[in-house]
Design a protein around this motif. Structure first.
Motif, short mmCIF file in Angstrom:
data_model
loop_
_atom_site.label_atom_id
_atom_site.label_comp_id
_atom_site.label_asym_id
_atom_site.label_seq_id
_atom_site.Cartn_x
_atom_site.Cartn_y
_atom_site.Cartn_z
N LEU A 114 1.95 10.06 4.70
CA LEU A 114 1.06 10.81 5.63
C LEU A 114 -0.21 11.05 5.05
CD1 LEU A 114 0.62 11.59 8.47
CD2 LEU A 114 1.56 13.81 7.97
N ASP A 115 -0.53 11.62 3.91
CA ASP A 115 -1.63 12.01 3.35
C ASP A 115 -2.54 10.55 2.95
OD1 ASP A 115 -1.53 14.79 3.12
OD2 ASP A 115 -0.02 14.67 1.51
N ALA A 116 -1.85 9.81 2.67
CA ALA A 116 -2.64 8.35 2.38
C ALA A 116 -3.11 7.87 3.74
CB ALA A 116 -1.61 7.43 1.65
N LEU A 117 -2.51 7.98 4.65
CA LEU A 117 -2.67 7.29 5.90
C LEU A 117 -3.85 8.04 6.41
CD1 LEU A 117 0.05 6.24 8.14
CD2 LEU A 117 -1.76 4.93 7.85
N CYS A 118 -3.75 9.38 6.33
CA CYS A 118 -4.96 10.20 6.85
C CYS A 118 -6.23 10.04 5.85
CB CYS A 118 -4.59 11.70 6.96
SG CYS A 118 -3.31 12.02 7.92
N GLN A 133 0.98 -1.33 0.00
CA GLN A 133 -0.15 0.16 0.08
C GLN A 133 0.91 1.34 -0.07
OE1 GLN A 133 -3.68 -0.03 0.09
NE2 GLN A 133 -3.15 -1.79 -0.73
N THR A 134 0.12 2.38 -0.44
CA THR A 134 0.96 3.70 0.02
C THR A 134 0.88 4.13 1.23
OG1 THR A 134 0.20 4.23 -2.37
CG2 THR A 134 1.03 6.06 -0.95
N HIS A 135 2.14 4.68 1.93
CA HIS A 135 2.34 5.04 3.19
C HIS A 135 2.53 6.53 3.56
CE1 HIS A 135 1.81 0.59 3.96
NE2 HIS A 135 2.90 0.39 3.14
#
Length: 469
Positions: free
Chosen positions: A406-410, A402-404
């Protein structure tokens, strides 16, 4: 068309592709080997056919695995992570069924389960809303009452850690550093004066008046130590001389679960909930830790799985050099803003004191920690805190593929970063702390309840980022 097939039939087709493709490759190789016999020898024909068969089957297997991984394994991994996020982290949005479109009824069924879970959570929240409102009103009344009393109140557990402090106490403590829940009271006051008063209190069983000296030895306060039934004590300090603006916020900060906390033992065996976390971010003059410098440090604290209001650092740092315009366009920190601000040595010492006794958390920690380690000699400190990286935690919970960012996590966790706070040190630190608060219950639900268990899992993803522990 494939979206109309059942999951069992799709998996059956994968095996058909392996079986049929393997047979076709073997027959083709045998035919080519037989044709080669006429030109060379029988042995050479057999070797040629066997070689083609082996390489052909290996290539077919790799291709089928890639198809299976992309259309079955990864979607299942993503779907399970999304379900855990909704079950354990309180995420309230629809399950993304697009990536799981080849999984038959699994994605719609998961969506139905999470919807039912959300409805149950909403009904439960409605039942406790009135009680929560009542408790909030009581807390507001207690805070207002304490505000009118010209004393600073600090509750300390038997292990000597701060469990509660009011607004006046926060002002007193700020003379030695930012007030912190679960921090040792000896971080703020001289240990000798505290120990002497505590011994007298335990000997007499009564309140003890004494002079509380600041940890730096430059300040002293008239104080009273009052014993508590469950152990520990209440420290009451005459704060009449503390100048508080009438409109200043004076919150009552507490966590009574800390009354029963007993520190000790190896960090690896410590439950995640028993740890304090300092979540931080930096903004810099560039992306090269060996030559660029810090221009801003932002940090917040997480105790018992929640962000502690008011316990934060938002410090501009003078890098001692011009800030490149390209960097300013990202974080909006200008030369004028940092003029006269502390240098990295002073700012680093302040942050080191703020993070004392806690696990340091960052998003892409090797980048931010590299700046701190480079200047540790100037700061006069050692950065030996345990460290967690939310990039690695994301890989553990959502899969390495997956993409990790900060924007992707949020986005994955329904966390909103106000646009004006993105790429500011404090704004990104708060967002990272919110990510951590969501991830902790998900880690526990996966059976990773201690720091050591989490560390063992994050080290499996060392190819993504270096482990700093």
């Amino acid at each position: 068309m494939l979206t109309q097939l059942s999951l069992r039939l799709r998996i059956f087709l994968f095996f058909c592709l392996l079986g049929g493709g393997g047979a076709a490759i073997a027959l083709a190789a045998i035919w080519l080997g037989y044709a080669r016999v006429a030109e060379t020898s029988v042995a050479d024909g057999f070797v040629f056919a066997a070689t083609l068969t082996c390489f052909g089957i290996l290539a077919l297997t790799a291709g089928v695995w890639l198809l299976f991984d992309e259309n079955v394994a990864k979607p299942i991994e993503r779907l399970s992570a999304e379900m855990r996020a909704r079950a354990h982290a309180g995420i309230d949005r629809e399950v993304d069924t697009t990536s799981a479109r080849y999984l038959g009824d699994l994605a719609p069924a998961a969506s139905a389960v999470t919807e039912a879970l959300s409805q149950t959570a909403l009904s439960t929240a409605a039942r406790i809303a009135a009680e929560t409102e009542r408790l909030s009103a009581e807390k507001a009344q207690l805070t207002a009452l304490l505000t009118e009393i010209p004393v600073a109140t600090i509750l300390v557990n038997p292990a000597g850690q701060i469990v509660l402090y009011d607004g006046q106490a926060a002002e007193v403590l700020s003379g030695q550093g930012v007030a912190r829940l679960n921090a040792a009271i000896s971080d703020y006051f001289d240990s000798a004066s505290l120990d002497a008063a505590r011994q007298r209190m335990h000997k007499t069983g009564k309140d003890v008046s004494f002079i509380a000296k600041g940890h730096d030895g430059q300040q002293s306060y008239d104080a009273r130590m009052k014993p508590m039934d469950a152990g520990g004590y209440m420290l009451i300090i005459d704060a009449a001389h503390v100048n508080l603006a009438p409109e200043a916020a004076r919150p009552l900060v507490y966590d009574f679960d800390l009354l029963d906390q007993r520190p000790g033992g190896a960090i690896e065996d410590t439950p995640l909930r028993a740890l304090s976390y300092t979540v931080f971010d930096t903004e810099t003059t560039g992306l090269l830790p060996h030559k660029d410098d810090i221009v801003q440090i932002g940090a917040v604290r997480v105790v018992n799985g929640r962000i502690v209001p008011g316990e934060q650092i938002d410090q501009l740092v003078d890098p001692g050099r011009p800030i490149p315009p390209a960097s300013t366009r990202v974080h909006h920190v200008t030369d004028a803003m940092v003029a006269g601000k502390p240098d990295v040595a002073e700012a680093g010492r302040q942050f080191h004191k703020f993070a004392k006794g806690s696990v340091i958390v960052a998003h892409n920690a090797p980048f931010d920690m590299a700046f701190l380690h480079r200047d540790k000699a100037r700061m006069g400190v050692e950065w030996d805190n345990p460290i967690l990286d939310t990039v690695l935690l994301s890989a553990v919970l959502f899969g390495a593929s997956q993409t990790h960012t900060l924007d992707a996590l949020c986005q994955r966790l329904s966390i909103t970063i106000p646009p004006d706070l993105r790429h500011t040190a404090l704004g990104d630190a708060v967002a990272t702390a919110q990510v951590l608060v969501h991830l902790l219950p998900m880690l526990e639900a996966r059976g990773m309840t201690t720091f050591g268990e989490v560390l063992a899992e994050t080290r499996r993803h060392g190819r993504l980022l270096e482990d700093l522990n």
